[in-house]
Design an enzyme around this catalytic site. Structure first.
Site, PDB file in Angstrom:
ATOM      1  N   CYS A 153       3.504 -17.633  13.165  1.00 11.30           N
ATOM      2  CA  CYS A 153       4.035 -16.336  13.020  1.00 11.30           C
ATOM      3  C   CYS A 153       5.296 -16.061  12.860  1.00 11.30           C
ATOM      4  CB  CYS A 153       3.292 -15.728  14.191  1.00 11.30           C
ATOM      5  SG  CYS A 153       3.430 -13.860  14.274  1.00 11.30           S
ATOM      6  N   SER A 196       7.153  -6.982  17.753  1.00  9.15           N
ATOM      7  CA  SER A 196       8.451  -7.873  17.709  1.00  9.15           C
ATOM      8  C   SER A 196       9.761  -6.902  17.855  1.00  9.15           C
ATOM      9  CB  SER A 196       8.273  -8.727  16.629  1.00  9.15           C
ATOM     10  OG  SER A 196       8.401  -8.086  15.414  1.00  9.15           O
TER      11      SER A 196
HETATM   12  N1  LIG Z   1       4.120  -5.501  13.589  1.00  7.32           N
HETATM   13  C1  LIG Z   1       3.794  -6.470  14.335  1.00  7.32           C
HETATM   14  C2  LIG Z   1       3.080  -7.474  13.464  1.00  7.32           C
HETATM   15  C3  LIG Z   1       2.577  -8.683  14.213  1.00  7.32           C
HETATM   16  C4  LIG Z   1       1.695  -9.585  13.439  1.00  7.32           C
HETATM   17  O1  LIG Z   1       1.032  -9.206  12.468  1.00  7.32           O
HETATM   18  N2  LIG Z   1       1.298 -10.692  13.853  1.00  7.32           N
HETATM   19  C5  LIG Z   1       0.144 -11.423  13.381  1.00  7.32           C
HETATM   20  C6  LIG Z   1       0.444 -13.031  13.387  1.00  7.32           C
HETATM   21  S1  LIG Z   1       1.779 -13.436  12.432  1.00  7.32           S
HETATM   22  C7  LIG Z   1      -1.179 -11.294  13.899  1.00  7.32           C
HETATM   23  O2  LIG Z   1      -0.982 -11.537  15.346  1.00  7.32           O
HETATM   24  N3  LIG Z   1      -2.223 -11.055  13.522  1.00  7.32           N
HETATM   25  C8  LIG Z   1      -3.528 -11.108  14.163  1.00  7.32           C
HETATM   26  C9  LIG Z   1      -4.376  -9.989  13.409  1.00  7.32           C
HETATM   27  O3  LIG Z   1      -3.858  -9.395  12.887  1.00  7.32           O
HETATM   28  O4  LIG Z   1      -5.512 -10.233  13.922  1.00  7.32           O
HETATM   29  C10 LIG Z   1       5.093  -7.011  15.031  1.00  7.32           C
HETATM   30  O5  LIG Z   1       6.080  -7.022  14.496  1.00  7.32           O
HETATM   31  O6  LIG Z   1       4.920  -7.647  15.887  1.00  7.32           O
END
Ligand SMILES: N[C@@H](CCC(=O)N[C@@H](CS)C(=O)NCC(=O)O)C(=O)O
Length: 219
Positions: free
Chosen positions: A11, A64
């Site tokens: 990630c 994040s």
């Molecule tokens: N806007 C979030 C995005 C985080 C994100 O998209 N993480 C992904 C992994 S890279 C995730 O956990 N996806 C799981 C899902 O959507 O089910 C941030 O900046 O923390």
């Protein structure tokens, strides 16, 4: 209180938080989960079902950009510019970085060539927009900032993709080229990922079995 970061190895959003932890020399624990089969405890505490999460005592932080800001605030000196306008401008471009991650994701995971090409074009257009904002060599000049931590994971993945399938994504954006080189040689950035990230990333792309896999994967 020692923070615990909940991570998924691939990630890029988690990676932003790790870069800040490393830049500031903060002692932290990191726990990896498999996002394909997330454990029940993660589902219980993650409001959006996404990583990163930062556990600090009984509190759970998510998003994040928020995690970076918190780590920055409790571990001075700040990695943000002091001028309020410049700081807000930096925050806006941190947000923009997320849209580039999605273009990159759509490009490598595309099922058809048309979708892959169109995501690549969108990525190029957005990179051109960012180019106009960069002071050089880093985003704000010489001093490392949170906005640099936000973009480094993108440049790391671009470097992998260029190795497997040269596209010259940064050829028309010399400031980004230089910025990328400066970021990728920083210790905090090198230490922000697992050792076999490159292989894991390629395997992940290959497993998608679409056009993106045939272009960037190892099949
Ligand atoms: N806007 C979030 C995005 C985080 C994100 O998209 N993480 C992904 C992994 S890279 C995730 O956990 N996806 C799981 C899902 O959507 O089910 C941030 O900046 O923390």
């Amino acid at each position: 209180m020692k923070p615990e970061l909940i991570s998924f190895k691939l990630c890029p959003f988690v990676q932003r938080s790790v870069i800040v932890l490393e830049e500031k020399g903060i002692d932290y624990d990191i726990t990896y989960i498999n996002l394909k089969e997330p454990p029940q405890w993660f589902k219980t505490i993650s409001p959006l079902g996404k990583v990163p999460l930062l556990k600090v005592g009984n509190a759970v932080l998510f998003e994040s950009a928020v995690i970076m800001e918190y780590l920055d605030e409790v571990n001075p000196p700040s990695l943000h510019p002091t001028d309020p306008l410049r700081k807000a401008h930096n925050r806006a471009w941190v947000e923009f970085a997320s849209t580039l991650f999605f273009c990159q994701f759509n490009m490598v995971m595309a099922k058809e060539q048309e979708a892959c090409d169109s995501a690549e074009q969108e990525l190029r257009d957005k990179l051109t927009q960012v180019e106009q904002q960069v002071e050089g060599p880093l985003f704000n000049g010489e001093v490392f900032s949170l906005v640099d931590a936000a973009y480094a994971p993108l440049f790391m993945r671009i470097a992998f993709l260029e190795k497997w399938h040269p596209m010259g994504l940064l050829d028309q954006t010399p400031k980004l080229q230089r910025w990328s080189e400066a970021l990728l040689k920083r210790e905090s950035v090198k230490n922000s990922v697992v050792e076999d990230l490159e292989q894991l990333y390629r395997d992940h792309i290959s497993a998608s079995n679409g056009f993106g896999a045939s272009r960037f994967g190892n099949a």
